[in-house]
Design an enzyme around this catalytic site. Structure first.
Site, short mmCIF file in Angstrom:
data_model
loop_
_atom_site.label_atom_id
_atom_site.label_comp_id
_atom_site.label_asym_id
_atom_site.label_seq_id
_atom_site.Cartn_x
_atom_site.Cartn_y
_atom_site.Cartn_z
N LYS A 197 36.44 38.58 54.03
CA LYS A 197 36.15 38.06 52.64
C LYS A 197 36.52 36.75 52.04
CE LYS A 197 36.77 40.21 47.84
NZ LYS A 197 37.28 41.52 47.34
N ARG A 207 33.39 40.36 37.92
CA ARG A 207 34.44 40.09 37.19
C ARG A 207 34.08 40.70 35.82
NH1 ARG A 207 37.40 35.65 40.40
NH2 ARG A 207 37.33 36.59 42.34
N ARG A 218 42.01 33.45 43.96
CA ARG A 218 42.61 34.30 44.99
C ARG A 218 42.89 33.68 46.45
NH1 ARG A 218 41.87 39.00 41.93
NH2 ARG A 218 39.89 39.45 41.13
N LYS A 249 31.80 39.21 53.51
CA LYS A 249 31.38 39.08 52.11
C LYS A 249 31.88 37.65 51.57
CE LYS A 249 32.96 41.30 47.60
NZ LYS A 249 33.82 42.34 47.04
C1 PBG Z 1 38.04 43.22 44.68
C2 PBG Z 1 36.47 43.29 44.75
C3 PBG Z 1 35.56 42.06 44.37
C4 PBG Z 1 34.45 42.17 44.78
C5 PBG Z 1 34.27 43.40 45.10
N1 PBG Z 1 35.81 44.17 45.21
C6 PBG Z 1 35.99 40.58 43.52
C7 PBG Z 1 36.96 39.60 43.73
O1 PBG Z 1 37.40 39.66 45.09
O2 PBG Z 1 37.29 38.85 43.02
C8 PBG Z 1 33.18 41.37 44.44
C9 PBG Z 1 31.92 42.25 44.26
C10 PBG Z 1 30.69 41.59 43.86
O3 PBG Z 1 30.87 40.29 43.42
O4 PBG Z 1 29.69 42.13 43.57
N2 PBG Z 1 38.49 44.43 44.39
#
Ligand code: PBG
Length: 323
Positions: A197, A207, A218, A249
């Site tokens: 990720k 968000r 992050r 991702k």
């Molecule tokens: C964190 C999480 C995120 C997404 C899914 N799980 C956001 C992040 O890491 O800021 C993003 C999913 C998306 O943008 O569709 N729990």
């Protein structure tokens, strides 16, 4: 030399269908669903056209429609009331936390007709918006966080999740969760690990969707977009720790990482077409600059072609002709 004419295989729609290597199969699509505490009708999301925050009831109905449409799974995210967020993300573990209640409601509605997945992460539940608890100097404390993830996973399994999905990019999160699930009699509950990720700008609309309060970024836990090798390493580690599936991702801008992970993975590979990827297609479509339906289809075919077995996308229902 023979006259080579590959165009022969493109002459008619039937011919093209015969030789198509990649197909979008509803069974391999997963629909993300946001469930918000304290609403009793769906609420539109301005930055994600066609996507809404659901109530407990409407989430169950949507999951039933997804099952009816033949989708493979739903991925649930919780949006707690603002005043219930705290530094430890307590509501992530609480039995009456919104995500756990949503899992219960969806499971009661659809049973085993579709795979119910839960986002296992604290960012929706912490007041500071980070994916874990903070230690000295405001840095996310890895080992304290994975203990909470294990408890959260157990709560999600108890509420009816078939699969828990750690998305916080903490080291050893898969091992901690597997250990917690097994110790509580949930050996059959699987883990879809967000293995690779990336710290991506394409999460913007998400968000808004989960009302995330994060200030800062992050980058100390999510991967640097510059690095492909690290994505593969993270997948290897998660597989070694018992991940039943691994995820890359975002998806569309990380096709090389999907291909790398697919080449080495003995478990199914999922890819998440994230909010920004989907929103851009929709926004350009709304302006008449591209054909959004065709672009959505092409983007998902490309993710599959790169080697993904499963695709999470906000467009799952439209891709199967619903909506
Ligand atoms: C964190 C999480 C995120 C997404 C899914 N799980 C956001 C992040 O890491 O800021 C993003 C999913 C998306 O943008 O569709 N729990």
């Amino acid at each position: 030399m023979t006259d080579l004419r590959p165009r022969r295989l493109r002459t008619t729609p039937a011919m093209r269908r015969l030789v198509a290597q990649t197909h979008i199969n509803p069974a391999n699509l997963v629909l993300p669903i946001f469930v918000q505490e304290g609403i009793d009708a769906p609420v539109d999301l301005s930055s994600l056209p066609g996507v809404q925050r659901q109530s407990l009831d409407s989430a169950a109905r949507l999951a039933a429609q997804a099952a009816q449409a033949g989708l493979g799974g739903v991925m649930l995210f919780g949006v707690p009331r603002e005043d219930k967020k705290d530094p430890w993300g307590t509501q992530a573990v609480a039995e009456d936390g919104i995500l756990n209640k949503a899992l219960e409601s969806v499971r009661a509605e659809v049973g085993n007709a579709i795979v119910i997945m839960a986002d296992t992460c604290l960012d929706e539940f912490t007041d500071h918006g980070h994916c874990g608890v903070l230690g000295a100097g405001g840095v996310v404390d890895n080992d304290a966080t994975i203990e909470i993830y294990a408890n959260q996973a157990v709560a999600q399994a108890r509420a009816g999740a078939h699969i828990v999905s750690p998305s916080g990019m903490m080291d050893n999160q898969v091992a901690a969760i597997r250990c917690g699930l097994d110790a509580h009699g949930f050996a059959d509950v699987g883990i879809l690990a967000y293995a690779a990720k990336y710290a991506s700008a394409f999460y913007g609309p998400f968000r808004e969707a989960v009302a995330c309060t994060l200030e800062g970024d992050r980058r100390t836990y999510q991967l640097d977009p510059a690095n492909a090798r690290e994505g593969r390493l993270e997948a290897e580690i998660d597989i070694a720790q018992g991940a039943d599936m691994v995820m890359v991702k975002p998806a569309g801008y990380y096709l090389d990482v999907i291909a790398d992970v697919a080449a080495i993975s003995p478990v199914p590979v999922a890819a998440y077409q994230v909010s920004g990827e989907y929103a851009m297609i929709k926004a350009a479509g709304e302006r008449g600059w591209i054909d959004a339906d065709a672009a959505l289809r092409e983007s998902v075919v490309s993710i599959l072609r790169a080697g993904a077995d499963i695709v999470l996308t906000y467009g799952a229902m439209e891709l199967v002709g619903e909506r």
